[in-house]
Design a protein around this motif. Structure first.
Motif, mmCIF file in Angstrom:
data_model
loop_
_atom_site.group_PDB
_atom_site.id
_atom_site.type_symbol
_atom_site.label_atom_id
_atom_site.label_comp_id
_atom_site.label_asym_id
_atom_site.label_seq_id
_atom_site.Cartn_x
_atom_site.Cartn_y
_atom_site.Cartn_z
ATOM 1 N N GLY A 200 0.809 -1.217 0.000
ATOM 2 C CA GLY A 200 0.000 0.000 0.000
ATOM 3 C C GLY A 200 0.844 1.269 0.000
ATOM 4 N N HIS A 201 2.142 1.110 -0.126
ATOM 5 C CA HIS A 201 3.070 2.252 -0.081
ATOM 6 C C HIS A 201 3.314 2.747 -1.515
ATOM 7 N N ASP A 202 2.543 3.773 -1.914
ATOM 8 C CA ASP A 202 2.517 4.192 -3.326
ATOM 9 C C ASP A 202 3.898 4.562 -3.868
ATOM 10 N N LYS A 203 4.676 5.304 -3.075
ATOM 11 C CA LYS A 203 5.982 5.758 -3.561
ATOM 12 C C LYS A 203 6.914 4.568 -3.768
ATOM 13 N N LYS A 204 6.922 3.632 -2.804
ATOM 14 C CA LYS A 204 7.765 2.437 -2.933
ATOM 15 C C LYS A 204 7.326 1.578 -4.118
ATOM 16 N N ILE A 205 6.022 1.477 -4.336
ATOM 17 C CA ILE A 205 5.510 0.688 -5.471
ATOM 18 C C ILE A 205 5.977 1.303 -6.785
ATOM 19 N N LYS A 206 5.880 2.634 -6.867
ATOM 20 C CA LYS A 206 6.297 3.332 -8.081
ATOM 21 C C LYS A 206 7.790 3.105 -8.345
ATOM 22 N N GLU A 207 8.593 3.215 -7.278
ATOM 23 C CA GLU A 207 10.040 2.990 -7.429
ATOM 24 C C GLU A 207 10.335 1.555 -7.870
ATOM 25 N N TRP A 208 9.612 0.586 -7.282
ATOM 26 C CA TRP A 208 9.808 -0.821 -7.647
ATOM 27 C C TRP A 208 9.479 -1.046 -9.121
ATOM 28 N N LYS A 209 8.357 -0.476 -9.571
ATOM 29 C CA LYS A 209 7.957 -0.647 -10.979
ATOM 30 C C LYS A 209 8.995 -0.053 -11.926
ATOM 31 N N GLU A 210 9.546 1.119 -11.553
ATOM 32 C CA GLU A 210 10.556 1.756 -12.406
ATOM 33 C C GLU A 210 11.827 0.903 -12.475
ATOM 34 N N GLU A 211 12.205 0.368 -11.329
ATOM 35 C CA GLU A 211 13.406 -0.470 -11.259
ATOM 36 C C GLU A 211 13.221 -1.752 -12.085
ATOM 37 N N GLN A 212 12.066 -2.410 -11.922
ATOM 38 C CA GLN A 212 11.786 -3.634 -12.686
ATOM 39 C C GLN A 212 11.742 -3.343 -14.182
ATOM 40 N N SER A 213 11.121 -2.211 -14.530
ATOM 41 C CA SER A 213 11.014 -1.824 -15.927
ATOM 42 C C SER A 213 12.408 -1.652 -16.542
ATOM 43 N N LYS A 214 13.313 -1.020 -15.789
ATOM 44 C CA LYS A 214 14.675 -0.817 -16.286
ATOM 45 C C LYS A 214 15.379 -2.158 -16.473
ATOM 46 N N ILE A 215 15.243 -3.046 -15.495
ATOM 47 C CA ILE A 215 15.873 -4.375 -15.579
ATOM 48 C C ILE A 215 15.356 -5.133 -16.809
ATOM 49 N N LEU A 216 14.036 -5.145 -16.983
ATOM 50 C CA LEU A 216 13.445 -5.893 -18.100
ATOM 51 C C LEU A 216 13.779 -5.255 -19.445
ATOM 52 N N THR A 217 13.853 -3.921 -19.472
ATOM 53 C CA THR A 217 14.200 -3.237 -20.722
ATOM 54 C C THR A 217 15.649 -3.533 -21.109
ATOM 55 N N ASP A 218 16.573 -3.512 -20.128
ATOM 56 C CA ASP A 218 17.979 -3.854 -20.405
ATOM 57 C C ASP A 218 18.095 -5.301 -20.887
ATOM 58 N N LYS A 219 17.374 -6.212 -20.214
ATOM 59 C CA LYS A 219 17.401 -7.626 -20.608
ATOM 60 C C LYS A 219 16.867 -7.803 -22.035
ATOM 61 N N TRP A 220 15.767 -7.074 -22.331
ATOM 62 C CA TRP A 220 15.154 -7.139 -23.667
ATOM 63 C C TRP A 220 16.133 -6.651 -24.733
ATOM 64 N N LYS A 221 16.849 -5.554 -24.439
ATOM 65 C CA LYS A 221 17.825 -5.031 -25.407
ATOM 66 C C LYS A 221 18.944 -6.039 -25.624
ATOM 67 N N LYS A 222 19.382 -6.666 -24.519
ATOM 68 C CA LYS A 222 20.483 -7.628 -24.600
ATOM 69 C C LYS A 222 20.082 -8.843 -25.450
ATOM 70 N N ILE A 223 18.913 -9.440 -25.147
ATOM 71 C CA ILE A 223 18.550 -10.663 -25.872
ATOM 72 C C ILE A 223 18.191 -10.381 -27.324
ATOM 73 N N ASN A 224 17.914 -9.108 -27.644
ATOM 74 C CA ASN A 224 17.604 -8.759 -29.036
ATOM 75 C C ASN A 224 18.739 -7.998 -29.734
ATOM 76 N N ASN A 225 19.909 -7.969 -29.115
ATOM 77 C CA ASN A 225 21.077 -7.289 -29.704
ATOM 78 C C ASN A 225 20.808 -5.838 -30.073
ATOM 79 N N LEU A 226 20.098 -5.090 -29.199
ATOM 80 C CA LEU A 226 19.842 -3.671 -29.458
ATOM 81 C C LEU A 226 20.783 -2.831 -28.601
ATOM 82 N N GLU A 227 21.531 -1.928 -29.218
ATOM 83 C CA GLU A 227 22.450 -0.991 -28.531
ATOM 84 C C GLU A 227 23.093 -1.568 -27.259
ATOM 85 N N LYS A 228 23.891 -0.782 -26.592
ATOM 86 C CA LYS A 228 24.633 -1.098 -25.354
ATOM 87 C C LYS A 228 25.504 -2.363 -25.427
#
Ligand code: 6GU
Length: 228
Positions: A200-228
């Motif tokens: 129920g902690h809105d700020k912590k939830i938002k931070e968690w979602k942003e962190e997960q999104s970054k992790i999944l986006t980096d993983k997606w770029k890696k497995i698809n050979n996109l930049e970085k």
């Protein structure tokens, strides 16, 4: 209202999917009208033949040019089309930017080939956009047409409701992968929903979602050979 016309030798591949779920609802709400044209209805020879053997030999059959020309020229005599899309493995890889562009159109036509394809004069004469949906081979353009239609129709204002379109926020350009979602039960077969989502902690939830999104986006770029 947007209008989409699809010409196909196998209209059964299109009818049910276009009359289901969000695409059906979009048509019911008069946000889009979609017409499927059966190529065979435009075969004027006595045997209603729509395919023939390729000149120069080779396996398989080709769709003849005349039924396509008849159908396309009839449609063009009735209205102007912003795009005449030709799905083909040799086309430009489809992406979100192209969907965004098509979603602004008034009238779109899609030419779906089957068998070994369509006599190339149809593409040469009429196609404005040649599109591939990925590096693999399909039996025909119908499934590609459905992919294009689905991705375009959901972008038309008023088609998605607020809860559906919220999913869309960060995905506007298709370049950010969102955090995973969970619903009840909070524990299933020993697998727990992350505690933070139950806090129920809105700020912590938002931070968690942003962190997960970054992790999944980096993983997606890696497995698809996109930049970085
Ligand atoms: Cl647009 N058509 C066919 N037949 N195969 C494909 C495709 C299109 N895109 C990827 N593979």
């Amino acid at each position: 209202m947007m209008r989409i016309d699809i010409i196909s030798a196998v209209p059964d591949l299109l009818i049910s999917p276009l009359n289901t779920s969000i695409i059906k609802r979009a048509q019911d709400k008069r946000k889009v009208e979609i017409f499927v044209h059966n190529l065979r209805d435009y075969a004027y020879d006595k045997h209603k033949q729509i395919d023939d053997k390729p000149f120069g030999g080779g396996p398989g059959m080709l769709l003849k040019p005349e039924p396509f020309f008849e159908c396309i020229e009839k449609l063009l005599s009735e209205r102007a089309y912003d795009y005449i899309i030709f799905p083909t493995p040799g086309g430009k890889y489809y992406n979100q930017q192209m969907a965004n562009k098509f979603s602004l159109a008034k009238n779109i036509m899609i030419l779906a080939g089957h068998y070994k394809g369509i006599d190339d004069r149809v593409r040469e004469k009429f196609a404005t956009d040649e599109i591939s949906i990925g590096n693999y081979v399909l039996t025909g353009g119908e499934l590609a047409a459905l992919v294009i239609i689905d991705s375009v129709v959901r972008l038309i204002p008023g088609v998605l409701n607020d809860s559906e379109s919220a999913l869309n926020d960060s995905l506007m350009d298709g370049e950010i992968i969102e955090a995973p979602y969970y619903t009840r039960p909070a524990e299933y077969k020993g697998m727990k929903v992350p505690d933070v989502l139950l806090s129920g902690h809105d700020k912590k939830i938002k931070e968690w979602k942003e962190e997960q999104s970054k992790i999944l986006t980096d993983k997606w770029k890696k497995i698809n050979n996109l930049e970085k």
